[in-house]
Design an enzyme around this catalytic site. Structure first.
Site: not given
Ligand code: AP5
Length: 253
Positions: A36, A198
């Site tokens: 994402k 997660r």
């Molecule tokens: P990346 O783009 O980083 O993936 P992502 O979907 O953004 O993953 P996240 O782990 O950041 O999502 P998340 O929802 O768990 O975490 P968030 O930060 O929102 O890509 C992942 C990897 O793959 C990277 O190395 C990238 O280079 C690689 N990649 C990307 N595309 C690729 C492709 N096509 N092919 C190969 N490789 C690729 O949230 C973190 C924490 O914050 C949550 O667990 C929670 O505790 C808290 N939090 C955040 N928002 C909220 C909310 N609204 N409510 C409650 N808690 C919240």
């Protein structure tokens, strides 16, 4: 303990994006590690919309020392490091504080928010108040084995938040950020124990959220197979198709 105390963990640029003729207002959904954030960066570069990541905000709080954090920040960081969702009261407080930013003429890409129906309802109310509508909710999908490979290979820059992958998007010099030269790290919540939590949380919370947005005809499902650029092109095509159906031409060719 107010959510205002999370402000020190702010990572969003206070500079609003340039106003756009057709601002894009999108939500990005999908499991942890599906890509994402990577897509939000590409879409932001294409549309000029503001990338808003609640995860980045909490990680900015995490980067502070314990003594620098407010009690609210400490509470949010504890949930995040365990892989659990941060409680709605904290997240919704952030929404209220930043709602003016959603009004910006450049549009926005909400990455990681909303994550619960309560958050989605609050977003609806907030947007209604400022007379703005979402264009679409992008729901990225990928088989679990590939998601795990993306998460385990992810490396992040603790200084500028740049995101790499050891195979798919390696830095020029191994372990060093291309942008600012800082040593790259693994995210605390990319540890296998936290990843399991997660994924479980995602499975429990995603179905009602999907139902919520499907009932509003906003949901656009997109396969997250392939390279980031392939997924980006797929996203643009899906948005064009949706907009053509609605008789609008919002995505520039
Ligand atoms: P990346 O783009 O980083 O993936 P992502 O979907 O953004 O993953 P996240 O782990 O950041 O999502 P998340 O929802 O768990 O975490 P968030 O930060 O929102 O890509 C992942 C990897 O793959 C990277 O190395 C990238 O280079 C690689 N990649 C990307 N595309 C690729 C492709 N096509 N092919 C190969 N490789 C690729 O949230 C973190 C924490 O914050 C949550 O667990 C929670 O505790 C808290 N939090 C955040 N928002 C909220 C909310 N609204 N409510 C409650 N808690 C919240």
């Amino acid at each position: 303990m107010t959510t205002t105390q999370l402000k020190a963990g702010e990572t969003l640029s206070p500079v609003p994006p340039e106003p756009q003729a057709h601002p894009h207002r999108l939500v990005l959904l999908g499991p942890p590690g599906v890509g994402k954030g990577t897509q939000a960066e590409l879409l932001s570069a294409r549309f000029g919309a503001r990338h808003v990541s609640t995860g980045d905000m909490f990680r900015a709080a995490e980067a502070l020392s314990k003594s620098e954090r407010t009690p609210t920040m400490n509470r949010a960081v504890e949930y995040m490091e365990r892989g659990e969702l941060v409680p709605d009261d904290i997240v919704l407080g952030i929404l209220v504080e930043r709602s003016e930013r959603l009004r910006s003429g450049g549009g926005f890409l909400l990455d990681g928010f909303p994550r619960t129906v309560a958050q989605a309802e609050a977003l609806d109310k907030c947007l209604a108040r400022i007379e703005i509508q979402l264009d679409a909710v992008l729901d990225y999908d990928l088989p679990m084995a590939k998601i795990i490979a993306r998460l385990s290979g992810r490396r992040v820059c603790p200084n500028c938040n740049a995101v790499y992958h050891i195979d798919a998007r390696p830095p020029k010099v191994s372990g060093i950020c291309d942008v600012c030269g800082t040593a790259l790290q693994q995210r605390e919540d990319d540890r296998p124990e936290a990843v399991r939590v997660r994924m479980d949380v995602y499975k429990k919370t995603i179905t009602p959220l999907i139902k919520f947005y499907r009932s509003r005809s906003l949901l656009v499902r997109i396969s997250a197979e392939g390279t980031p650029e392939e997924i980006f092109e797929r996203t643009i095509r899906a948005l064009q198709k949706r907009q053509n159906k609605a008789g609008k031409a919002l995505v520039k060719p």
